[in-house]
Write an enzyme that holds these catalytic residues in place. Structure first.
Site, PDB file in Angstrom:
ATOM      1  N   ALA A  72       0.869  -1.176   0.000  1.00  0.00           N
ATOM      2  CA  ALA A  72       0.000   0.000   0.000  1.00  0.00           C
ATOM      3  C   ALA A  72       0.905   1.225   0.000  1.00  0.00           C
ATOM      4  O   ALA A  72       2.063   1.149   0.425  1.00  0.00           O
ATOM      5  CB  ALA A  72      -0.890  -0.024   1.232  1.00  0.00           C
ATOM      6  N   GLU A 140       4.895  -5.064   7.432  1.00  0.00           N
ATOM      7  CA  GLU A 140       4.122  -4.025   8.132  1.00  0.00           C
ATOM      8  C   GLU A 140       4.611  -3.721   9.544  1.00  0.00           C
ATOM      9  O   GLU A 140       4.621  -2.555   9.955  1.00  0.00           O
ATOM     10  CB  GLU A 140       2.630  -4.414   8.186  1.00  0.00           C
TER      11      GLU A 140
END
Ligand code: HXC
Length: 267
Positions: A72, A140
């Site tokens: 992302a 992440e």
């Protein structure tokens, strides 16, 4: 082989003979990182292909020779608050569910980096074909967040629970040969001629009965643990969003954008 090419702002759509539809994410400068605009284009496009009977197999891939999807878009996420984080996660869920539940096979052709949201979109497809330079990973936690496009649910289905935890906790990168060994990738093909090899395999599938394929995918999905999927994904979105009010998220993402190492709280 005849092709019919269409370009959206961030996608290249290429229809080939025998019902093969290629969806290529094209933000080469950002290594095909997924921002809101690209996710919205993907959502709209996949909704159309789900209904289009001339499309028999969908191949998701990345433009250029370096990345499938590098995750992302960190620059966009950096300043998000909790509710924006939840909304962003839900938009990614919509796209991933369209790939997972599309009434025809979806193949991820992973041609380079597939990190974070990149691995998450790949595992929302029915299966993955990787090029020799493919690199998977869920980095992440190194950004002060958790995966938010469904990996908490889908990664264990590909690689088993302990391996999924190990990959998510460590954030380490997985190259193509290991991806094949642990069941993440079904095949690995050389970089040279990669997409043609994927298309060749997709053509084999596309010539089977589309009715039987649709029934097969629906049955496999229903018999696997998709019960209560929306509630599971919502729990992920909420936790993902909560982290956007943390110090570590702001520090982790600022550090990436500023090209330095993060200094997390408690370190
Ligand atoms: C925004 C990104 C990006 C990303 C790369 N870029 N990944 N921009 N979001 N995810 C940009 C870089 O800032 C840089 O822009 C350009 O692409 C080239 O990247 P470099 O880092 O210079 O390339 P390289 O040194 O070859 O390293 C490639 C890389 C690295 C290993 C893929 O870019 C990287 O680690 N990217 C981030 C991967 C990641 O952490 N993904 C997970 C994100 S979180 P400039 O302008 O400097 O040229 C996520 C959460 C999903 O995905 C769930 C959300 C709900």
């Amino acid at each position: 082989m005849t092709t019919n090419k269409t370009t959206c702002k961030n996608l290249i759509l290429d229809y080939k003979e025998l019902g093969i539809q290629i969806v290529k994410i094209s933000r080469i400068k950002q290594l095909n990182a997924l921002n809101t605009e690209t996710l919205e284009e993907l959502k709209e496009t996949l909704q159309v292909f789900a209904k289009d009977t001339t499309v028999r197999v969908v191949i998701l891939t990345g433009d250029g020779d370096k990345a499938f999807i590098a995750g992302a878009d960190i620059a966009e996420m950096k300043d998000m608050n909790t509710s924006q984080g939840v909304r962003f996660s839900r938009l990614g869920h919509d796209v991933a569910k369209l790939l997972e539940q599309m009434p025809k096979p979806t193949i991820a052709a992973v041609n380079g980096f597939a990190l974070g949201g990149g691995t998450e979109m790949a595992i929302a497809c029915d299966f993955i074909i990787a090029s020799e330079n493919a690199v998977f990973g869920q980095p992440e936690v190194g950004l002060g967040i958790i995966p938010g496009f469904g990996a908490n649910f889908r990664l264990p289905k590909f690689v088993g629970l302990p391996r999924a935890k190990e990959l998510i906790f460590s954030g380490r990168r997985v190259k193509a040969d290991e991806a094949f060994r642990i069941g993440l990738a079904s095949f690995v093909y050389p970089v040279e001629g990669f997409l043609s090899k994927v298309i060749e395999f997709a053509c084999e599938i596309s010539q089977k009965s589309s009715e039987a394929l649709r029934a097969s995918k629906k049955t496999i999905n229903e018999l696997s643990e998709t019960n209560g999927l929306n509630a599971k994904l919502d729990a992920e979105a909420q936790t993902f969003g909560t982290l956007f009010s943390s110090y570590d998220q702001k520090e982790g993402m600022s550090a990436f954008v500023e090209k330095r190492k993060p200094k997390f709280q408690g370190l």
